[in-house]
Design a protein around this motif. Structure first.
Motif, PDB file in Angstrom:
ATOM      1  N   UNK A   1     -19.219  77.913 -48.716  1.00 44.46           N
ATOM      2  CA  UNK A   1     -19.529  78.011 -47.289  1.00 44.46           C
ATOM      3  C   UNK A   1     -18.270  78.195 -46.449  1.00 44.46           C
ATOM      4  N   UNK A   2     -17.129  77.947 -47.047  1.00 40.35           N
ATOM      5  CA  UNK A   2     -15.875  77.926 -46.303  1.00 40.35           C
ATOM      6  C   UNK A   2     -15.658  79.193 -45.467  1.00 40.35           C
ATOM      7  N   UNK A   3     -15.370  78.969 -44.206  1.00 36.72           N
ATOM      8  CA  UNK A   3     -15.000  80.093 -43.338  1.00 36.72           C
ATOM      9  C   UNK A   3     -16.163  80.823 -42.700  1.00 36.72           C
ATOM     10  N   UNK A   4     -17.380  80.525 -43.138  1.00 36.54           N
ATOM     11  CA  UNK A   4     -18.517  81.237 -42.546  1.00 36.54           C
ATOM     12  C   UNK A   4     -18.828  80.689 -41.158  1.00 36.54           C
ATOM     13  N   UNK A   5     -19.438  81.541 -40.336  1.00 41.81           N
ATOM     14  CA  UNK A   5     -19.682  81.195 -38.941  1.00 41.81           C
ATOM     15  C   UNK A   5     -21.109  80.702 -38.731  1.00 41.81           C
TER      16      UNK A   5
ATOM     17  N   UNK B   1     -13.865  72.941 -44.712  1.00 45.60           N
ATOM     18  CA  UNK B   1     -13.801  71.746 -45.551  1.00 45.60           C
ATOM     19  C   UNK B   1     -15.123  70.988 -45.595  1.00 45.60           C
ATOM     20  N   UNK B   2     -16.219  71.724 -45.582  1.00 45.38           N
ATOM     21  CA  UNK B   2     -17.538  71.093 -45.677  1.00 45.38           C
ATOM     22  C   UNK B   2     -18.032  70.518 -44.361  1.00 45.38           C
ATOM     23  N   UNK B   3     -17.365  70.830 -43.259  1.00 55.22           N
ATOM     24  CA  UNK B   3     -17.778  70.322 -41.948  1.00 55.22           C
ATOM     25  C   UNK B   3     -18.042  71.477 -40.989  1.00 55.22           C
ATOM     26  N   UNK B   4     -18.874  71.191 -39.981  1.00 60.58           N
ATOM     27  CA  UNK B   4     -19.066  72.166 -38.916  1.00 60.58           C
ATOM     28  C   UNK B   4     -18.000  71.915 -37.856  1.00 60.58           C
TER      29      UNK B   4
END
Lengths: 401, 355
Positions: A279-283, A389-392
């Protein structure tokens, strides 16, 4: 003697019948003009259907809000009585539930999907029942088309516009966009409006839509089509689980693509299902403030959950969304009661249209939701987040198209 | 083989051809009619709305049974044909201003025509092969209404809004919506059922049954197989088209989500549970299969607290019971509810003898 006894029994029976009849009548009048009578609201929820992954927490959030409000004394002394049933994302079932709720005398409905919200649009108008739902399709925000529907957050189309604005900037004005969407009215809702936006703004963006087949084990085929289109951005209008699968496939295939998730996949569930790495970096375009953004409205939720022995950190954006939508409806009902009116569909509609800005304590868009007689689009602003890092992590608060 | 009524002597062919011969039959007919009259006065709007959807399902199920039960052809395209009827009637009424009565007739004709087209493989294929061919009709029609190429069907909206029913200036009222629709649907359904019942007393209807029982023998005795099979597809699809058009005007919105393969399967289940090759069976099956999920939901709402799984997994429970019921009928009474009812009547009639 026997005759006498018989007539005595008969008289007693007649008397008791008569008394019980009086008792019923008296009981009805004795309620005293509806003071403290519960306010019935019908909820059409998807717990086990195609969108159940986000539908379940949304429903839980809604019920939690009602529980919280009732424990707090209800709205102006009136408890909220919620009738909540699962319709498994099937339109005919939603219609049956709707008719049952109407028959049960609800004053408003909380719906869910786009297909069923659209199917019920004319019925709620005829029955004069304010209707909010988990669908933010543009048609539902137009009082001329849907006089009793209210959309509390930016529509899917507005979210798509925000996404395209961001992509245009991020790509330096020349990008290829692939839109992956749920194969339903929900998925298709913002597709044409997105295309129109690209043309209206004169963006030099390629734009192509792809329906995501339901129940797919992977989306490699779809991604290879997007790849041959030259897409660097994949806007996803779907729920979290399939979107997470796309993110996983992008990572597995080693593709250089950025996912831009709208509302129903722009949440923590997307990150946890895909895994922080994929998921890293996705918007993530998310109008409802996720817990990590720590808005004032989260404090009430945290306190309520703590009382229940739960933690707000376990709740995602979809849960907060259910809580917030119910809150907006409750504030409308409170306004009706403040004005000294009886809570009816038309009164609630008028209250929502005329009460001015509704404070959501930062939970929806830039914090305020406002309806008018000309527009049932509660807000046009949405938060934009990035998965880090797994956070929004908030990239932009209150972005508007 | 159902036991025939003994002790009834006919003195003329007309008497023998009567639909009903015994007093008990007339009594039951009277009871049914009385029930039909009483229903709108005793049921609240919610239950009446369920009765209304059942009435539409009855028309569709009778239509399907004409094809599957009476002619021995198989159709998995019910959902698609319903869509043809619904879209045709909705588009004609809403976009071209055609009066509702005419647009419903047009929907019946159009669906019959499409039915004939997709029935063509039936001339060469039987059984499973035909089932798959008709599955194609479902897939193709669903694809067209779902993708809506060129926006012709819904003009890009994805759905068609249908105005409140208005027949020659008389409009259904909001306050008595369900009651007025009940009246309309009850009349149409009774006519449709009686027409179907009579169809099988004509030469055409008998040719359908001959095709079902043994098509080669039927051809040998002079039945035109091509004509019989295609007419069966036309008549059956016409019924389904009528049901589709009624769905459009009753629900006041047409979108593809209502006409999926699931619908085709539900209708097949209706006639299996009700009884293949029986008009009454189609009626029983439609009532039973429409009521089943509603009753399960009502039960879940009543006892959901005692048996949480009922409420938490309601749609799954509904699907599981749906499957279980079909399996149970296939094992214990393949000829369905109609046969069970027949056996119950025979038991009473011949008591204390077994036959």
């Amino acid at each position: 003697m026997i005759r006498n006894r018989f007539s005595l029994v008969a008289a007693a029976a007649a008397l008791s019948l008569g008394l019980s009849a009086c008792g019923n009548g008296g009981g009805g009048e004795g309620d005293g003009g509806d003071a403290g009578a519960p306010i019935k609201i019908g909820i059409i929820a998807d717990l086990t259907g195609a969108t159940g992954d986000v539908g379940t927490p949304y429903n839980e959030g809604m019920l939690a809000y009602i529980d919280h409000r009732n424990a707090d004394g209800g709205i102006d002394g009136h408890k909220i009585e919620a009738l909540s049933n699962d319709y498994a994302y099937e339109v005919p079932k939603a219609e049956q539930l709707y008719k049952q709720y109407v028959n049960d005398g609800v004053v408003a409905i909380q719906g869910w999907g786009t297909g069923d919200s659209e199917a019920l649009r004319t019925k709620v108008a005829n029955d004069e029942l304010p209707f909010m739902s988990g669908s933010f399709a543009e048609v539902l925000a137009d009082p001329e088309e849907s006089p009793y529907n209210f959309v509390v957050a930016p529509t899917y189309s507005d979210q798509m516009r925000v996404a395209l604005n961001w992509i245009n900037e991020d790509s330096g004005g020349t990008g290829e966009v692939a839109v992956f969407h749920h194969d339903s009215p929900f998925g298709e809702a913002p597709v044409a409006d997105g295309q129109a936006w690209v043309e209206e703004k004169g963006y030099d963006l390629g734009y192509q839509a792809y329906a995501m087949p339901g129940g797919s084990a992977n989306y490699v085929g779809l991604l290879s089509q997007a790849k041959s289109q030259g897409a660097k951005y994949v806007v996803i209008q779907n729920v979290a689980s399939p979107a997470a699968q796309v993110a996983k496939d992008i990572k597995d295939q080693g593709l250089d693509m950025k996912v831009v998730c709208l509302n129903w996949c722009g949440n923590e569930l997307f990150i946890t299902t895909a895994g922080a790495d994929a998921a890293e970096g996705h918007l993530l375009i998310q109008p409802f403030a996720p817990v990590t953004s720590e808005k004032p409205g989260h404090e009430t939720i945290a306190a309520y959950l703590e009382d229940k022995g739960e933690s707000i950190d376990d709740k995602g954006a979809a849960w907060v969304q259910g809580w917030s939508v119910m809150d907006v409806m409750a504030q409308g009902i409170a306004k009706v009661l403040d004005d000294g009116d009886e809570v009816t569909g038309p009164a609630l509609r008028e209250a929502l249209e005329t009460m001015g800005p509704i404070d959501t304590e930062g939970l929806i868009g830039d914090g305020t939701v406002e309806f008018s007689a000309d527009s049932h689009r509660g807000s046009t602003s949405t938060g934009v987040y990035q998965s880090e890092g797994g956070q929004m992590v908030e990239v932009e608060a209150g972005a508007r198209p | 083989m159902a036991a025939t009524a003994t002790g009834i002597h006919h003195r003329s062919y007309t008497s023998e051809l009567r639909l009903r011969a015994t007093k008990a039959e007339y009594f039951r007919l009277g009871l049914t009619l009385a029930l039909l009259v009483v229903v709108p006065f005793v049921l609240d709007n919610y239950w009446l709305s369920i009765v209304n959807t059942i009435l539409i399902a009855v028309i569709g199920a009778v239509g399907l049974n004409i094809l599957v039960g009476y002619t021995g052809q198989i159709s998995l395209g019910q959902g698609g044909f319903l869509a043809v009827g619904a879209y045709t009637s909705a588009i004609l009424t809403e976009r071209y201003g055609v009066p509702v009565l005419l647009s419903v007739v047009a929907a019946v004709v159009a669906t019959a025509a499409i039915g004939i087209f997709f029935g063509l493989p039936g001339l060469r294929l039987k059984g499973l092969y035909l089932a798959i061919a008709t599955l194609a009709s479902q897939v193709i029609i669903e694809f067209v209404v779902r993708r809506d190429p060129g926006g012709f069907l819904t003009e890009g909206a994805g759905y068609i809004d249908v105005a409140r029913l208005n027949i020659l200036g008389w409009q259904v009222e909001r306050s008595t919506f369900e009651q007025q629709w009940y009246l309309i649907l009850a009349i149409i359904t009774v006519l449709a059922v009686v027409a179907a019942r009579n169809l099988f007393r004509t030469g055409l209807g008998r040719s359908f049954m001959a095709v079902r029982d043994q098509d080669i023998a039927a051809e040998a005795i002079g039945v035109n197989l091509t004509r019989a099979k295609l007419t069966a597809f036309a008549v059956s699809s016409g019924y389904v088209g009528l049901a589709g058009a009624l769905i459009a005007h009753y629900t006041e919105i047409v979108s593809w989500e209502r006409f999926t393969l699931d619908v085709s399967i539900t209708y097949l289940a209706m006639i299996i549970v009700g009884g293949l090759g029986s008009i009454a069976g189609a009626v029983y099956g439609a009532i039973f299969m429409s009521l089943l999920p509603v009753l399960i939901r009502t039960a879940a709402q009543q006892w959901g607290d005692a048996v949480p799984v009922l409420k938490d997994q309601l749609p799954a429970v509904q699907n599981a019971l749906f499957g279980a019921v079909i399996i149970a009928f296939l094992i214990f009474e393949p000829r369905g509810l109609a046969r069970l009812w027949q056996r119950a009547k025979d038991y009473v009639r011949y008591w204390p003898f077994r036959y």
